[in-house]
Design an enzyme around this catalytic site. Structure first.
Site, mmCIF file in Angstrom:
data_model
loop_
_atom_site.group_PDB
_atom_site.id
_atom_site.type_symbol
_atom_site.label_atom_id
_atom_site.label_comp_id
_atom_site.label_asym_id
_atom_site.label_seq_id
_atom_site.Cartn_x
_atom_site.Cartn_y
_atom_site.Cartn_z
ATOM 1 N N ARG A 238 0.835 -1.214 0.000
ATOM 2 C CA ARG A 238 0.000 0.000 0.000
ATOM 3 C C ARG A 238 0.866 1.259 0.000
ATOM 4 O O ARG A 238 0.556 2.245 -0.672
ATOM 5 C CB ARG A 238 -0.928 -0.024 1.223
ATOM 6 C CG ARG A 238 -1.857 1.172 1.296
ATOM 7 C CD ARG A 238 -2.902 1.030 2.425
ATOM 8 N NE ARG A 238 -3.576 2.291 2.666
ATOM 9 C CZ ARG A 238 -3.582 2.948 3.830
ATOM 10 N NH1 ARG A 238 -2.983 2.440 4.891
ATOM 11 N NH2 ARG A 238 -4.201 4.103 3.944
ATOM 12 N N HIS B 103 0.643 4.131 -2.857
ATOM 13 C CA HIS B 103 0.255 5.517 -2.563
ATOM 14 C C HIS B 103 1.378 6.502 -2.870
ATOM 15 O O HIS B 103 1.114 7.678 -3.103
ATOM 16 C CB HIS B 103 -0.211 5.647 -1.108
ATOM 17 C CG HIS B 103 -1.610 5.177 -0.903
ATOM 18 N ND1 HIS B 103 -2.435 5.646 0.081
ATOM 19 C CD2 HIS B 103 -2.348 4.269 -1.590
ATOM 20 C CE1 HIS B 103 -3.611 5.048 0.008
ATOM 21 N NE2 HIS B 103 -3.576 4.194 -0.986
ATOM 22 N N HIS C 19 -5.943 -6.108 -3.553
ATOM 23 C CA HIS C 19 -6.761 -6.260 -2.343
ATOM 24 C C HIS C 19 -6.962 -7.729 -1.971
ATOM 25 O O HIS C 19 -7.679 -8.029 -1.015
ATOM 26 C CB HIS C 19 -8.102 -5.528 -2.505
ATOM 27 C CG HIS C 19 -7.963 -4.033 -2.390
ATOM 28 N ND1 HIS C 19 -8.964 -3.155 -2.694
ATOM 29 C CD2 HIS C 19 -6.907 -3.274 -1.984
ATOM 30 C CE1 HIS C 19 -8.527 -1.909 -2.482
ATOM 31 N NE2 HIS C 19 -7.293 -1.952 -2.070
ATOM 32 N N TRP D 105 -10.493 -8.453 2.846
ATOM 33 C CA TRP D 105 -11.206 -8.800 1.605
ATOM 34 C C TRP D 105 -11.326 -10.312 1.445
ATOM 35 O O TRP D 105 -12.252 -10.791 0.807
ATOM 36 C CB TRP D 105 -10.456 -8.226 0.392
ATOM 37 C CG TRP D 105 -10.540 -6.747 0.245
ATOM 38 C CD1 TRP D 105 -11.511 -6.052 -0.427
ATOM 39 C CD2 TRP D 105 -9.632 -5.754 0.745
ATOM 40 N NE1 TRP D 105 -11.252 -4.701 -0.366
ATOM 41 C CE2 TRP D 105 -10.114 -4.491 0.345
ATOM 42 C CE3 TRP D 105 -8.458 -5.804 1.499
ATOM 43 C CZ2 TRP D 105 -9.460 -3.291 0.662
ATOM 44 C CZ3 TRP D 105 -7.813 -4.622 1.817
ATOM 45 C CH2 TRP D 105 -8.313 -3.384 1.404
ATOM 46 N N ASP E 85 -14.453 -1.750 -4.979
ATOM 47 C CA ASP E 85 -14.189 -3.154 -5.348
ATOM 48 C C ASP E 85 -15.398 -3.733 -6.090
ATOM 49 O O ASP E 85 -15.260 -4.383 -7.127
ATOM 50 C CB ASP E 85 -13.922 -3.999 -4.088
ATOM 51 C CG ASP E 85 -12.671 -3.567 -3.323
ATOM 52 O OD1 ASP E 85 -11.610 -3.453 -3.950
ATOM 53 O OD2 ASP E 85 -12.770 -3.345 -2.095
#
Ligand code: HEM
Length: 262
Positions: free
Chosen positions: A25, A29, A153, A169, A215
């Site tokens: 992540r 980002h 994810h 998830w 999603d």
């Protein structure tokens, strides 16, 4: 930089820390601020300052990942932050059973927080297909690439005290596999709420799991859905396409990166 030693250190880290998801992540980002029209943003270590991008709401909780990697910056002082964060992410994905993603180095870090981009370049999880396209088209991605990248994810979870969303998830948040796509297609996703009141999606037959609205856009939008169906059935294809798209994500804005043998 002794790249082989750094890579070995990061391999050791990801195999013991349980932190593979948040390292992925962080790299996403850092690089996901890119804007193809003017070449601004992109992976530049921009979150390392106390102000600027580190304070953007989308980056909540990423101080944890930056803190985990800081000792490796100190042990290998010649490495740039953006290069370090990018290498940590590909090392994490490989450890989790994902593709071995080609890595090249040479990203230039920004020098001060004044070079950070304004807030608003990263996606919001409570939006839909139109928003996702706006964000990812700005970086130069196609619809199939959006679906491939969203497959990240398969790793990790949402935390109420970070993003305000809540839950994993998949049943195996440390495995990079096609479970995310399978669950998208298997469940009857219905509107729900995190304990913070933020809207998210729930599956009655898998009450521990969740999806973001973004999603679920990967099955409600017919074009995205075709690719979701492909990846749910074909792990090799997902891994190959994810790898290509992730290299593009990590490298956009940096035209002259070099292979460093790791
Ligand atoms: C529509 C696009 C996306 C949205 C709205 C989104 C949103 C989010 C949110 C809300 C979280 C939870 C953060 C937390 O509470 O700690 C998260 C986690 C995560 N995201 Fe995304 N994301 C998107 C795309 C991506 C992409 C493209 C990647 C990588 C290629 C990615 C990788 C991850 C990973 C690995 C985590 C787990 C982090 C952890 O467990 O600490 N995401 N994302």
């Amino acid at each position: 930089v002794d790249w082989a030693a750094l890579k070995a250190d990061l391999k050791e880290l990801v195999s013991t820390c349980g932190c593979a998801p948040i390292l992925v992540r962080l790299s996403w980002h850092d690089s996901g601020t890119y804007q193809a029209s003017d070449g601004s943003g992109g992976s530049r270590g921009a979150q390392r300052f106390p102000d600027g991008e580190s304070q953007h709401a989308a980056n909540a909780g990423l101080d944890v990942a930056r803190g985990i990697l800081q000792p490796y910056k100190e042990r290998h002082p010649q490495v740039g932050y953006a290069d370090l964060w990018a290498l940590a992410a590909v090392t994490a994905i490989e450890w989790a059973g994902g593709p071995v993603i080609p890595y090249r180095a040479g990203r230039t870090d920004i020098r001060t927080a004044a070079s950070c981009v304004a807030e608003g370049r990263l996606p919001d999880g409570d939006r839909g297909a139109k928003h996702i396209r706006t964000i990812f088209y700005r970086m130069g991605f196609t619809d199939p690439e959006i679906v491939a990248l969203s497959g990240a994810h398969t790793l990790g979870k949402c935390r109420a005290d970070r993003s305000g969303f809540e839950g994993p998830w998949t049943e195996t948040p440390l495995r990079f596999d096609t479970r995310y796509f399978e669950l998208l297609l298997e469940c009857e996703w219905e509107p729900s709420e995190a304990s913070t009141g933020l809207p998210q999606m729930a599956c009655p037959s898998e009450p521990e799991l969740m999806m973001l609205n973004t999603d679920v856009a990967l099955i409600t939008d017919p074009t995205f859905r075709q690719t979701t169906e492909l990846y749910a059935k074909d792990a090799a294809r997902f891994h190959a396409d994810f790898s290509t798209a992730f290299v593009k994500l990590q490298e956009h804005g940096h035209p002259s990166l070099v292979d460093v043998g790791v």
